[in-house]
Design an enzyme around this catalytic site. Sequence first.
Site, short mmCIF file in Angstrom:
data_model
loop_
_atom_site.label_atom_id
_atom_site.label_comp_id
_atom_site.label_asym_id
_atom_site.label_seq_id
_atom_site.Cartn_x
_atom_site.Cartn_y
_atom_site.Cartn_z
N CYS A 190 0.85 -1.19 0.00
CA CYS A 190 0.00 0.00 0.00
C CYS A 190 0.88 1.24 0.00
O CYS A 190 1.68 1.46 0.92
CB CYS A 190 -0.92 0.01 1.21
SG CYS A 190 -1.83 1.56 1.38
N ILE A 191 0.73 2.06 -1.02
CA ILE A 191 1.64 3.20 -1.19
C ILE A 191 1.49 4.23 -0.07
O ILE A 191 2.50 4.74 0.45
CB ILE A 191 1.47 3.83 -2.60
CG1 ILE A 191 2.53 4.90 -2.84
CG2 ILE A 191 0.07 4.40 -2.80
CD1 ILE A 191 2.64 5.34 -4.29
#
Lengths: 97, 130, 122
Positions: free
Chosen positions: B78-79
């Site tokens: 997840c960025i």
Amino acid sequence: MTLHTINKTPTESSALNNCLASLSDGDALLLIENGVYAAMPGYAELFTRLPASIQCYLLGEDSSARGLNDLNPDFRSIDYDGFVELSCRYNKVVSWF
Amino acid sequence: MIFSIVVTGAPYSSQAADSALRYCKSLLKLEHQIHRIFFYADGVHNASELAVPPQDETNIPSEWAQLAEQHKLDIVVCIAAAVRRGVLDENEAGRYEKSSHNLTLPFVLSGLGQLVEAGIVSDRVVTFGA
Amino acid sequence: MSDTKKSFLIINRKAPYGCSAARDALDVALTISVFEQPLSLLFMDDAVLQLLPAQNPAGIGQKNLSANLAMLEMYDIDQLHVCSEALQQRGLRAEDIELNINLLDRSGIATLIKQHDQVLSF
């Protein structure tokens, strides 16, 4: 039908309690990581009111790691392949942590 | 059967990452398909190339990388969760003018849409939480 | 975007602010709504504390979670289920909560889990 995994001891979090309060007939419990301590005979009371339709399992790698023998006979020991197999047999997996 | 896996625990802090790794190896052995492994919350630390565990311990980030390369797995971090916690790829390091980046390849940074899409197309989503 | 639909249930069990779980769950909920998938949120255990009114986290450098929960309806996320036992244990009443919620007992929670395809826990 749901497979519920629990990875905490009965007292380190509410995971097990919450899980036990959320079961449907035909669901299964799988104790993993610290969750396996719940299968010690001293905690047997927690599971006495479970409907007979609930199957109980624990991950053998985790109980062996923790030196647990003579566990609650209502829990069947399985390995990771067994964990995968249960994940397929039940419609979904709910993780309590 | 098509599986996706969610990991929210950092390696070494909790057992979650190690359990997830073993579970994934079993999935592959039993010839199931892994659509995606998604690393969220503290799970983003699984992608740090800078982790240096002692030699007699499992190097979890490199185990993930090897497994992914061997089986062509989509391992997504997840960025938003990652950049907050200092796990950056070259692109993000450039964007935020950081002097280095530490995302192990073939991990990729992407959005939460990748988690939701995984839930839509997979028969099972299994979460390993801390 | 995929044509198939899956119904999602997000189970919240943690109090807000002390850890990232509440925030993480909210972000996932908003993303599921972007994908236009059926979604329900369940608040059980300490997660009912997320629903307390008058939260003001400016002093701890965090964003107001209750303001975001109040906005969920705008994203068509209107299935907010709350464990009545968890409210009771904490001395809370349904009237204390300023959101449109549905109270569930144990069997209601079991049914909710049964009704959804994918369950994500926070």
